[in-house]
Each structure stands twice: as C-alpha cells, then as structure tokens.
Design a protein around this motif. Structure first.
Motif, short mmCIF file in Angstrom:
data_model
loop_
_atom_site.label_atom_id
_atom_site.label_comp_id
_atom_site.label_asym_id
_atom_site.label_seq_id
_atom_site.Cartn_x
_atom_site.Cartn_y
_atom_site.Cartn_z
N GLY A 45 0.78 -1.23 0.00
CA GLY A 45 0.00 0.00 0.00
C GLY A 45 0.81 1.28 0.00
N SER A 46 1.83 1.36 0.86
CA SER A 46 2.53 2.64 0.92
C SER A 46 3.32 2.86 -0.37
CB SER A 46 3.41 2.72 2.16
OG SER A 46 4.27 1.62 2.21
N GLY A 47 3.84 1.79 -0.93
CA GLY A 47 4.54 1.92 -2.21
C GLY A 47 3.59 2.38 -3.31
N MET A 48 2.35 1.87 -3.29
CA MET A 48 1.36 2.28 -4.28
C MET A 48 1.08 3.77 -4.16
SD MET A 48 -1.23 -0.95 -3.75
CE MET A 48 -2.46 -0.58 -4.99
N GLN A 49 0.96 4.21 -2.90
CA GLN A 49 0.65 5.61 -2.67
C GLN A 49 1.81 6.50 -3.14
OE1 GLN A 49 -0.66 6.97 1.48
NE2 GLN A 49 -2.50 6.51 0.35
N ARG A 50 3.02 6.06 -2.84
CA ARG A 50 4.17 6.87 -3.24
C ARG A 50 4.33 6.91 -4.75
NH1 ARG A 50 8.61 5.45 1.40
NH2 ARG A 50 7.25 6.02 3.13
N ALA A 51 3.96 5.79 -5.40
CA ALA A 51 4.06 5.78 -6.86
C ALA A 51 3.08 6.79 -7.46
CB ALA A 51 3.79 4.38 -7.40
N ILE A 52 1.88 6.89 -6.87
CA ILE A 52 0.91 7.88 -7.37
C ILE A 52 1.48 9.29 -7.19
CG2 ILE A 52 -1.36 8.90 -6.96
CD1 ILE A 52 -2.37 6.13 -6.20
N LEU A 53 2.02 9.56 -6.01
CA LEU A 53 2.57 10.89 -5.75
C LEU A 53 3.72 11.19 -6.71
CD1 LEU A 53 2.47 10.80 -1.87
CD2 LEU A 53 1.15 12.31 -3.35
N ALA A 54 4.57 10.18 -6.94
CA ALA A 54 5.71 10.39 -7.83
C ALA A 54 5.22 10.65 -9.26
CB ALA A 54 6.64 9.19 -7.79
N ALA A 55 4.21 9.86 -9.69
CA ALA A 55 3.70 10.04 -11.05
C ALA A 55 3.08 11.42 -11.21
CB ALA A 55 2.66 8.96 -11.35
N VAL A 56 2.33 11.85 -10.21
CA VAL A 56 1.68 13.16 -10.28
C VAL A 56 2.73 14.27 -10.30
CG1 VAL A 56 0.28 14.77 -8.94
CG2 VAL A 56 -0.51 12.44 -9.31
N GLU A 57 3.79 14.04 -9.57
CA GLU A 57 4.88 15.02 -9.58
C GLU A 57 5.43 15.18 -11.01
OE1 GLU A 57 9.16 15.07 -7.45
OE2 GLU A 57 7.51 14.32 -6.21
N ALA A 58 5.64 14.02 -11.66
CA ALA A 58 6.15 14.06 -13.03
C ALA A 58 5.16 14.75 -13.96
CB ALA A 58 6.44 12.64 -13.51
N ILE A 59 3.85 14.43 -13.76
CA ILE A 59 2.83 15.01 -14.63
C ILE A 59 2.76 16.52 -14.43
CG2 ILE A 59 0.33 15.11 -14.99
CD1 ILE A 59 0.44 12.02 -14.14
N ASN A 60 2.79 16.94 -13.18
CA ASN A 60 2.74 18.38 -12.90
C ASN A 60 3.99 19.09 -13.42
OD1 ASN A 60 0.25 18.18 -11.74
ND2 ASN A 60 1.02 18.05 -9.63
N ALA A 61 5.12 18.39 -13.35
CA ALA A 61 6.35 18.98 -13.86
C ALA A 61 6.25 19.22 -15.37
CB ALA A 61 7.54 18.08 -13.54
N ALA A 62 5.46 18.36 -16.02
CA ALA A 62 5.27 18.51 -17.46
C ALA A 62 4.14 19.48 -17.78
CB ALA A 62 5.01 17.15 -18.10
N GLY A 63 3.69 20.22 -16.79
CA GLY A 63 2.70 21.26 -17.07
C GLY A 63 1.28 20.88 -16.68
N GLY A 64 1.11 19.72 -16.06
CA GLY A 64 -0.23 19.33 -15.61
C GLY A 64 -1.08 18.81 -16.75
N ALA A 65 -2.26 18.29 -16.40
CA ALA A 65 -3.16 17.69 -17.38
C ALA A 65 -4.15 18.75 -17.86
CB ALA A 65 -3.90 16.51 -16.77
N ASN A 66 -4.16 18.97 -19.14
CA ASN A 66 -5.03 19.97 -19.75
C ASN A 66 -4.89 21.31 -19.00
OD1 ASN A 66 -6.93 21.05 -21.45
ND2 ASN A 66 -8.68 20.32 -20.25
N GLY A 67 -3.67 21.59 -18.62
CA GLY A 67 -3.38 22.89 -18.02
C GLY A 67 -3.60 22.97 -16.52
N ARG A 68 -4.14 21.94 -15.93
CA ARG A 68 -4.34 21.98 -14.49
C ARG A 68 -3.36 21.08 -13.77
NH1 ARG A 68 -10.77 21.88 -13.18
NH2 ARG A 68 -11.28 23.78 -14.32
N ARG A 69 -2.88 21.56 -12.63
CA ARG A 69 -2.08 20.68 -11.80
C ARG A 69 -3.00 19.61 -11.20
NH1 ARG A 69 -0.47 21.99 -7.43
NH2 ARG A 69 1.58 21.04 -7.26
N ILE A 70 -2.42 18.45 -10.97
CA ILE A 70 -3.19 17.39 -10.30
C ILE A 70 -2.82 17.43 -8.81
CG2 ILE A 70 -3.50 14.90 -10.07
CD1 ILE A 70 -3.15 14.66 -13.04
N GLU A 71 -3.84 17.34 -7.99
CA GLU A 71 -3.61 17.39 -6.55
C GLU A 71 -4.07 16.06 -5.95
OE1 GLU A 71 -4.82 20.14 -2.72
OE2 GLU A 71 -5.65 20.57 -4.68
N VAL A 72 -3.24 15.48 -5.11
CA VAL A 72 -3.53 14.15 -4.58
C VAL A 72 -3.95 14.24 -3.12
CG1 VAL A 72 -2.63 11.83 -4.18
CG2 VAL A 72 -1.77 13.18 -6.10
N PHE A 73 -5.05 13.57 -2.79
CA PHE A 73 -5.44 13.40 -1.39
C PHE A 73 -5.29 11.92 -1.07
CE2 PHE A 73 -7.34 17.29 -2.69
CZ PHE A 73 -7.25 18.11 -1.58
#
Lengths: 403, 253, 286, 294
Positions: A45-73
């Motif tokens: 579980g914690s690895g899964m959660q960290r992978a999501i955070l890491a992926a979102v970090e990469a996505i946001n670094a690339a400018g976000g999805a359709n111009g919006r940053r993704i925020e993870v809860f």
C-alpha cells in the motif's frame, strides 16, 4: 435552496480540509489515492501511494493535465471495507476528488465502487474479482482494472504448466479472494485441457508452520505446485519446504516470487522457481521511469511492488485521458481512456511524451510500466504474462504467454 | 420441623475440615456454634447453605434432603445465610440492596418488565414498603439512599441481616454477626435477633464472641478440628472438661 | 506423516509454551490475563531481528530480544499495571490491550509494515529415526529448552523464584510471611517479558517478522495458560506442547482453516470438564 | 459533505448499538465479553443472506437480532460458569471462531470472496437514502437506549447490578445469577446482531476480514471513554470514537508532508492504545460518569 446550502457547506468544509498553500493557487484536478497502507495489503500500500505521488509530480512537472495541476489526497483503506467506505466518502464529499486510484483488495473495491458510481467519478483498482467487470459493480463503466483478473492468471498458469511438461500439478492457495481465484482459475483451465487436477489446499495466513499443508500436497507426489499466495506466507512455506528436503517445482505469482523473496530465502531455496506476472515491461521506457521514481521514493527496486507500477500507470492514464479529452468532465475523460491506452497509435512511455504527441494531433497508445495496458470492453487490462525463472538469485524472463 | 445435619464430612486436599458432624435444631430455634479458628465452623455453614458440597453425610430441612440443591434453591426454601465478611452490593444503595433480596418479583423477568409494567410498578411499591419496614426495624433508615459500600462495618452487618430478612427466611445462618462490631451495636443486634426469633424465625449462629453468644442462645454447640465436641445449654457446655481444654484453654478462667 | 507433523508440532508447541509461560506467570501472580504478552513477543522478534542483522549471531539476537522484551514488560508494570493493581480485572485487561496497541504502534513507526526476515542459513534435513528434521528446528528447540531451563532454574532454585511461586499459590499467606511484593513483581515481569521475547524471536525465525505477528499468537498462548492451570509454569509449557502438536497432527482431520480454532475448542472442552484448568488446583470458595 | 457526515453518523450509530450491548453486559452485569464482534458478524451475515433470498428487510433485521441472541445461548450456558477472566478469553476465542467459520463455510457465506450487492436500506446510495438510513438507525439506537434505561431502573436491573457487585451474596439470597447472565448475554448480543444488520445493508458488501477483534475493542474503547454502565456514555463514547478515527484523516490533510499514511496508521493505533491506558488509569468512570455515580 437546499442545494445552495449544501454547496456552501461543502465548499466551506473543502476549504477547511485544504492546505493553505494550495488554496492560494489556481484550480487543480483533485484525485484520491486510496491504498491499503495498513492491514493485509500493507506490504504494497505505501509503495502504491508513493508511486501515485511520484507520477503526479512528473505530470505536474510537465505542465499538468489539460493545463491543471493534479492534486492528490491520500487515504488508507486499512484493507478494510468499512474504513475504505468512510475514506472514500471523505475523499468524494470533502476533498471533492474526481477519481479514486489504487484500491487493492477485491473487498475494498466492491465496497467503494457503488460510491464512485454514485458520485459519477472514476475508480481505478488492482483487484482480481471478476464481479468488478460487470454490472451491478461496473454498471456505469467507470471502473478500470489495472491488474489481470485472478481467472486470467490461472489460465496463464495452466498454459505454462502445459508448456513446461508438467503432468500432476497440485495447488496451494492463501485463503482470500485473490489466492483462491488464482488456483481455481488454474484448476478450471487445467481441467478444460483434459487434464486431472491434483491435491488442492487452502491455507490460513500467519501460521508458524505449514508442515501439515505441505505434507498433504506432497502426499500425492505432484511434479509441480501452483501457488495462489502472497509474500509472507510464500516465504514461510518455501523455507519449510526446503528444510523438508523434497525436490519440487513451483509456479508462483510474481507479486510473491519477487526480489524480496529471493533476498529473504537466498538463491539455494529459490532456484528454479517459476514466477509469473503480467508482462511488466521491464525493458520498456515507462518501466524505467517508474523504477527510477520508485527507487527515489522508497529506496527499493521497482520490481518489488507490481501494484506500485499499476498505480503509476493509473495516474498516467488518467492524466493522458484528460489531456486527450481537453475536458475535466468524467464522461469525456472516460471516453478518452481507451483512446490513449489502446492501440493503434504512437506508443508513448510517459505523460510528457504523450502530451506532446496529442498536441501534435497524433493518436497515442500509452505503454505502461505494469503492462502494455490495453483495456477491453469491461475496463479490464488484458496483459500478456511473462514467465520468469529464478536462477542463482536472478529473476530471468524466459518467454511470454498470451491468453 | 427441624434442620438436621447428619454425619457431614468434607476434606480439602488432605485436610479434614469436617469430620462426621451431626447437629439438629428446630427450624424456629436458636442455636449457637463456637470453636477456635480452623474448627470447621465456616465450612459447616458453606456446606449447609449449599456453597460447598459435602463429601459424605446429609443435610435436611423439615425432613426434605437438601444435598442436591444449590445455594439459591436452598435459600428459596427459607435457608438464608449471611457472610462473615459482609458482601454488600457496594454500588447499590441500602434500599436497593434490600429490595434486590425480595423473592418472586415479576419485574425480574424481562417479559414481565416490558409487557406488564403496571403489575411491576405495584409490586415495586410493596417491595419498597417491606424494605422500609426492615430499615426501620434495623435502624438503617437514615442511610437508605447511601451506596452500601460507604457504610460502616457494623452497618454492613445489619444490612446483611436485613437482606436475609427480605428474602422471607425460615432459618437464617448468621456468620459472626458480632465480629468487628462495637459493644453498643452488639447489644442492638442481639436484641433484634431475639425479637425476630420470637416472631418465629430460626437462627443458626457462628460466633467468636462467647460472652455475647452465650447470653443470646439457649443452646450451644462447640466444634474443634472438624468435630462437634459437645452440645447443650451454654452453662453445661462451658463446664465440659473437653471443651475447656480444647477451646477455652486458660482464656476464660 | 504423523511423525513429521509431530516434529513440526513440537517446535510450534515450544513457541506457544514459552508465550504461555509468560502469560501464566502474570496470570497467576498479578491475577489478570495479560493481553500485551503477544505484542511483547513482537517486540522481542524485532529486537532480535535488528541485533541479528547487525551481528549475524543468533546468541546476540536472543540476548537483545530478552533485554528489549523484559524492559518493555517491566515498564508496562511500573507505568500501567502497578497503579491499577487494586482495580477490577476488566480494567487491567483493557489497559493491557492499550499497552499492546502502543507497543505495536511503536514498532510500526520504527520498522514500517514491510515483512522482515531473519537471514538464517537453511540446510537440508537430517534423518533421525526415520524422521526428517531440519537443523534449524533442532537449533530452535535447543534455544527454547535452554530458555525454559533458565526460567525454571529461576523459578525453582532461587529465593525470588520460590517467593514468586508462593505468591502465586496464596497471595495473602505470602504477604503475612514477609515476602516483599514489589521485588517479587519486578522479577515476575522481567521473567515474563524475557520468556515472551525469546518466544517472539523463535516465531520470527520460523515465520516472518511483522507488527501483527505476536497479537495473532495470543489466543493459543491464553489457551495453553488456562489449559495448563493458571499459575502453573510446568502446566503452561506442557499445554503449549500439547496444543502445538494437536494443531499439527489434527490438521488432516479438521482441515486447514479450522486448525486455528482448535486451541479454542480444546480450551472450551477442558473448561467444561474442569473449570479451573487441567493442572490447576481447586480453590476453595471462601 | 452531508453524505460524508451521514456516513460517519451511520457508522457511529452502529458503534452506539454495539456499545449499548457492552454497557448492558459489562457496565451493568460485569460480564467481560471480548467476542462481541462475533455476534455483530452473525447478525450482518444473517440479515444479508436472508435479504438476498428476497426476505423483506424488516424481517431480516429481526432475524439478525434473533440469530445473534440464539448464538449467545449455548455460549452463555457453557461460559457463564467460568470466572470472569476465563470468560473473557473464551469469548475472544468465540469471536475468532465465528470469523473462521464464515471464512470456511463457502457454501453459505461465499467465504473470503465475500457477498457483494447486498440490498441497501431505502434503495440506493443518494443523500436522501443516506439520511433515511441515518434516521432509521438513530431510531433503533433511541429505542435500545430507552430499553436499557428501563432495564437499569427495574428489579431486573437491580439484580444484574447485584451480580456485578457480588454474585455469591446474590445466590445466598435465593437468586440464580446464571439465569440473569444468560438473558443479558442474549439481549446484548441481539443488539450487536441488529448493529450487524444495519452495517451489512449500509456497506452492502460483507467479507470475513471485516470482523476482526479490533471491532470489539473499538466498542470497548467507546464504552470506557463514555462511561461504563451509563446509557448516555455509550452514545458519547461512540461519537468520540468516530471523531477520533475520522478526525485523524483531517489532521493529516492540515499537516501535509508531516506524517506519511503508514505512520498515521501506527499513530492512530497508538492513540487508541494511549486512550485506553490513560482512561483506565486516570478517568475510569469515563466522561459521563459510571455506575458509581448515580
């Protein structure tokens, strides 16, 4: 009037629940990371959660999805449907997330999917239960399975047993939905090929000794034991088996027969074990990116946690679908998922590449870290299966089985 | 119409606490039992009241054998005991302690409680009145609303007696009613016992306080090492040489 | 087949027996079923794991698990159970659950939830009278027997041990005969903690180390303690062995799921016949 | 937000019912029941299985309470002869055995695969259905609470409190404690069974791993925090429990990056443990007071 008050209330609560830093920024696309951080799923579980955070970090670094940053809860399901339902309600109602990613056990996914359906948002999960493919669970086709169903795994095991020339397989299953699903899938497929099934043992977790179980399956002199197991019990069973001194072949799912198992037991015990996993594309660029991110986040190799690779892919698929849909509406995103994940199209390994290709007007096909990630009409991935042999402590892929 | 104890024996491990004890008394009589520590008095009480089974021998009330009955069943037949160390229901008030002891309440039945509330309420009024009578009689009325755990040692002894009275007894087994009680209260308790006995309630009393007991009871039995040494009028019994040697030694010279 | 199961049951039974020893000492002397015993085992397993990882020596690991578990056990007594000594059994039970959760939470924070595995060399079995026995099982049995020998030496050949048994037999009598309860209690909690620690390490070597491992062994340990008669160290170990062996040997009959419930079934059956346990004395109703 | 609050309210009310059962058994009678989750599970499965056969929900709810009560009967007959600490261990074992039986008897319970698609109360997952469900379970709690108050202030209540204080003395007065304890076990278990039915039809999915001993201890924690033997204590305690379990989620949202979800889980468990220890040490009567303060 009532609606207005409800919105007001909800906004107020959402504000309260939102960190100050984020509040000051532009609107984000909110997603929930709902993972089994504790309980039976805690090894993943914690690895899964960290992978999501890491992926979102990469996505946001690339400018976000359709111009919006993704925020993870992020929330913990505690691998318990009751805790998961409350966590999901909180994510949906308070954090107002637009998708939930990474529920793991079938029990939790089955309990959560009515809520996501009702809220009209996406659920991406790694559960094996066939019930999640069809109505009532997947009535709105908003559920996506990033893991092969248990049944498909079982069929792959049967293919491999045939190919390796085994004749008298026995099965051992951890007593939960996934463990039994794997072995029963195998037994059905094996019988369908006109073969006879051997002894079948279902065992309980956390036993100090599995001697009785092992003696039972070995009594029928099988030439291979097919497992539906997890890491801790596999560790104990194999150690016990080795100390019994009876030679045996094993076919074990990849989430149990992984580098941690080799590290725990050493090369002598694990020599010759056949490990089966949905092709997790180690060679692929997506896997390399995931592996690097996972190592950064956890100091462990990415192969340790196949589910983390799946959650990595969830975030990427979702972001690409938003980019493709040019919309934040669930219906539009849902329609775009198969467009960005399935062939035909230009194979892309990550969000940045995909975003560029979409911008250039090309059709993309995201090839994931966990599998090539193509969804069928039920929202299930239909991966090929890699067959790995553990040799002198190394896990080497010999061939691929297609179902 | 009598309590009959015949040839009762009881051992713990190798130790013979009771060795063929026989005693008889009228159910409305007044009998005292004395003896040194370890003489078997408390064990005798436990056997008679049904808390400990006898190894051999028999106990009967009015010709009816009690040996197979548990303590609750014996109490329902009128054989009610008290305890040496008071066992009050310490979180209940004095009044509740007394009311809890009243037999045959239909409000103790869940069905009765919910489906016949009127009858339950009427019975409660009667029980409360009976408890009030007992409190008045034993001078416990001033502490009626106090949790029983907060009473003094002597008051707890009175409460034990009061609860026994509420249980509609024929014969009360009193375990050291005077132990730890001041001299004034001893007189008080003794007077109540005499009065109750006159109303027809029998008493079998274990006691250390020889003086108080010999003034109170017309008949005494002396126990030592699990046996009854002698029984009879106090003066006779106390004159018995074996009794003087075994129990009194040089104390009452 | 039965012979093999018997051998497996012996090692399992020794683990249960050691845990039951910890439970029965506390049960007999401090007079409540200590639900924190399971998590004290877990603590021992982790301490042993850390020490074994650092030194590679099983002896050092055993020492670490004994020290850590005994220290935690004593801390639990001084901080929680001693102030509660005069309170109802239920209060102690609930507090013990609280202590158990605290230990588990601390271990979760320190070590995470990933499984940990003792890196012990594995070897093929040796044949003894037709039975295949793994050298590790022999080592573990040796460790358990040594631990039991030390525990029984303390209990039966030292003044403090005699005092502990005296208190277990009759607390009131012990008090009037001049036994200083505080010293006895400190010794008791140290000994119980040490036994739990060793049991935890053995379980950790046999299985894998995780924060929940000890809690899950609690029920068999309770069952063995009651089966053996509360406060009877010999009974606890014997009952642990009986349960361990019965669980393995009965598996072909009752199946693999219900074998966990066997401890409960045996317990219930024994209590039905002998409400005070198998080896326990009948206490007089006072 | 309202739906989330309704969800919390419903789960809290489930715990109120469970805690009321314990209040009757432990608070009033002194029975240390550590197997409460077993009766909860029996009620949940009984109602779910019946409802899926088409039995109307009111009937299945009644059956849930009845099944749990009937299961308490043989257990009570056997276990009530035992000392309170033995009774605690035996009930703990009972709870685990129920879970194992649910796991193993796949023909009935579908084993570890669980039972999905259990009919919901008031048909659906919308806010209206959630509020209606909340109202229904609140009503059940109110009825149960009133019933318990009636019992506590009745001759029956007097006797069970006397059992808690001194069982031997009660026997000496001609009352059979076993008869009363058996009724208390059955009634408290019926409440747990009813709680199970509400739970089953709200979560709509049952599997054995939802019925672990931790559920029992959550109810114990609620009772101890609220006040042992007090009906109001059960309500306050369950509310505190939920505040505490759910509040930790928001704590983490407000302090992002400070603790990971893994650490949060450990901290949550540790806080439960700390609360149990501190309450028993320093406030054994709970927040609402216990039976010693009437």
């Amino acid at each position: 009037m009532i609606t207005q008050r409800r919105t007001l209330l909800a906004t107020g609560a959402a504000l309260l629940a939102t960190p100050r830093v984020v509040r000051a920024q532009a609107e984000t696309f909110r997603i929930g990371a709902l993972n089994p951080v504790t309980g039976a799923g805690s090894p993943y579980g914690s690895g899964m959660q960290r992978a999501i955070l890491a992926a979102v970090e990469a996505i946001n670094a690339a400018g976000g999805a359709n111009g919006r940053r993704i925020e993870v809860f992020s929330e913990d399901t505690q691998t318990s449907p009751q805790a998961a339902v409350l966590a999901a309600k909180k994510l949906i109602e308070v954090n107002r997330v637009r998708a939930i990613l990474g529920t793991w056990s079938s029990g939790v996914s089955l309990a959560v999917i009515p809520l996501t359906n009702d809220a009209d948002i996406l659920l991406m999960h790694t559960s094996g239960a066939p019930a999640l493919s069809t109505p009532p669970a997947n009535a709105k086709n908003l559920g996506y399975r990033f893991q092969a169903t248990n049944d498909r795994f079982g069929r792959a095991f049967a293919e491999i047993a045939v190919r390796e020339g085994f004749r008298r397989p026995a099965t051992m299953a951890f007593n939960n939905a996934s463990g039994i699903g794997n072995t029963e899938g195998f037994r059905r497929a094996w019988a369908a090929k006109g073969n006879r099934n051997g002894e079948h043992v279902v065992y309980e977790p956390n036993q100090p000794s599995y001697r009785a179980e092992l003696l039972r399956v070995m009594n029928t002199r099988p030439d291979v034991i097919v497992m539906g197991s997890f890491l801790p019990d596999t560790t104990i069973i194999l150690r016990e088996w080795f100390q019994m001194g009876v030679p045996m072949k094993w076919i074990i799912p990849g989430w149990a027969a992984n580098p941690q198992l080799v590290q725990a037991l050493g090369p002598a015990v694990t020599e010759g074990i056949i490990s089966v996993d949905s092709v997790s594309n180690e060679g692929s660029p997506a896997f390399a990116a995931y592996d690097a991110a996972y190592r950064r986040a956890t100091n462990r190799p990415g192969l340790d946690n196949v589910y983390a690779a799946m959650t990595w892919d969830m975030a990427h698929t979702l972001a690409l679908a938003i980019e493709q849909a040019k919309s934040f509406e669930t219906a539009a995103i849902n329609a775009a998922i198969r467009q960005v994940a399935n062939p035909p199209g230009e194979a892309v390994p990550g969000f940045a590449e995909g975003k560029a290709a979409i911008a250039a007007g090309r059709k993309v096909n995201y090839e994931g870290a966990s599998s090539v990630l193509d969804f069928d009409e039920f929202g299930d991935v239909t991966p090929d299966f890699g067959v790995f042999f553990i040799e002198r402590g190394q896990i080497n892929r010999r061939y691929v089985v297609k179902i | 119409m009598s309590l009959l104890i015949r040839d009762v024996s009881r051992s713990f491990g190798g130790f013979r606490a009771l060795d063929r004890v026989s005693l008889e008394m009228p159910a409305d009589g007044l009998l005292g039992v004395i003896g040194p520590n370890g003489a078997g008095k408390s064990t005798l009480f436990s056997v008679v009241s049904g808390f400990i089974p006898a190894d051999a021998g028999t106990v009967s009330l009015d010709g009816r054998t009690l040996d197979r009955l548990g303590p609750a069943a014996r109490a329902r037949l009128g054989l009610v005991r008290t305890f040496q160390v008071p066992r009050e229901f310490h979180h209940l008030t004095v009044r509740e302690n007394l009311m809890a002891a009243a037999p045959g309440q239909s409000g103790e039945n869940l069905l009765g409680l919910f489906f016949r509330p009127g009858r339950v309420a009427a019975e409660e009024a009667l029980t409360a009145a009976a408890a009030q009578d007992v409190m008045d009689f034993l001078r416990l009325a001033p502490v009626a609303g106090l949790p029983a755990g907060r009473l003094s040692g002597g008051q707890k002894k009175l409460l034990e007696l009061g609860r026994a009275l509420m249980a509609k007894p024929r014969l009360i087994l009193l375990d050291e009613p005077f132990a730890g009680v001041n001299a004034v209260l001893v007189q008080e308790i003794a007077a109540r016992i005499t009065e109750l006995n006159a109303r027809g309630i029998g008493f079998l009393i274990i006691e250390h306080d020889l003086q108080a007991l010999s003034r109170l009871v017309p008949r005494l039995a002396v126990m030592d090492r699990g046996r009854v040494l002698a029984a009879g009028a106090p003066a006779e019994v106390l004159a018995d040489a074996r009794v003087r040697e075994a129990y009194l030694g040089g104390v009452v010279a | 087949m039965l012979g093999q199961l018997f051998v497996a049951g012996v090692v399992h039974g020794l683990v249960i027996g050691l845990a039951a020893l910890a439970v029965t000492l506390v049960f007999g002397i401090a007079r409540f079923p200590n639900a924190a015993a399971g998590d004290t085992m877990t603590l021992g397993a982790y301490a042993g794991f850390a020490a074994h990882g650092a030194t590679g020596s099983l002896a050092v690991a055993g020492g670490a698990s004994v020290l850590a578990a005994a220290a935690a056990s004593l801390a639990g007594y001084l901080l929680v159970f001693r102030p509660l000594a005069r309170r109802p059994v239920a209060a102690l039970l609930v507090a013990a659950i609280g202590v158990a959760f605290l230990i588990r939470a601390g271990l979760g924070l320190a070590f995470g939830h990933q499984q940990r595995v003792y890196q012990v060399p594995l070897a093929w079995p040796i044949e003894v009278m037709g039975l295949r026995i793994s050298p590790m099982d022999l080592t573990l049995a040796g460790v358990a027997l040594a631990a039991l020998a030390v525990a029984f030496l303390v209990l039966y050949a030292t003044p403090i041990g005699r005092q502990m048994r005296a208190v277990a037999d009759d607390p009131d009598l012990a008090r009037v005969s001049g036994i200083r309860p505080f010293r006895v209690m400190v010794a008791l909690w140290l000994l119980a903690g040490a036994a739990a620690g060793i049991a935890g390490m053995m379980l950790g070597i046999k299985t894998v180390v995780s924060p929940e491992m000890g809690w899950e062994s609690l029920l068999p340990a309770f069952a063995a303690a009651i089966l053996g008669g509360i406060g009877s160290p010999v009974g606890a170990v014997a009952a642990g062995l009986v349960l361990g062996i019965a669980q393995e040997v009965s598996t072909p009959v009752v199946g693999f799921t219900y074998k966990i419930a066997l401890a409960f079934a045996v317990l219930l059956a024994v209590l039905l016949v002998r409400p005070r346990g198998l080896f326990g004395r009948v206490e007089a109703v006072r | 937000m309202e739906a989330y609050l309704a969800a919390i309210g419903i789960i809290a009310a489930v715990y109120v019912l469970l805690t009321l059962g314990l209040t009757l058994q432990y608070g009033l009678t002194g029975l240390v029941n550590f197997g409460h989750v077993g009766f909860f599970a029996l009620g949940a499965y009984a109602s779910a299985l019946l409802a899926m056969q088409g039995v109307p929900l009111p009937v299945s709810f009644a059956a849930a309470a009845a099944v749990a009560a009937i299961a308490a009967w043989p257990l009570g007959l056997v276990a009530l002869r035992l000392r309170e600490d033995y009774f605690a261990v035996v009930t703990l074992g009972f709870g685990e055995t129920v879970r194992l039986a649910i796991t193993s008897e796949r023909w009935l319970t579908n084993g570890v695969q669980g039972i999905p698609g259990i009919p919901r109360l008031f048909g659906g997952v919308g806010i209206e259905a959630a509020l209606a469900t909340l109202a229904a379970i609140a009503l059940a709690c109110a009825v149960a609470a009133l019933m318990l108050r009636r019992i506590a202030r009745s001759p029956f209540g007097r006797v069970i409190e006397a059992i808690r204080d001194n069982e031997e003395a009660l026997k000496a007065l001609g009352k059979d404690p076993a008869r009363f304890k058996l009724q208390v076990m059955m009634l408290g278990s019926a409440l747990a069974g009813l709680a199970g039915a509400f739970y089953a039809h709200y979560i709509a999915y049952l599997s054995p791993d939802q019925f672990v001993p931790l559920v029992t201890f959550y109810a114990w924690m609620a009772m101890i925090m609220g006040g042992v033997g007090r009906v109001s204590g059960a309500v306050v305690g369950a509310a505190l429990l939920m505040l505490f379990l759910e509040g930790t989620r928001f704590l983490r949202d407000l302090l992002p990056g400070l603790v990971s979800e893994v650490e949060m889980a450990s901290l949550r468990l540790g806080a439960v443990g700390l609360a149990l220890v501190l309450f028993t040490l320093f406030r054994p009567q709970g927040l609402m007071g216990d039976y010693t303060r009437r």
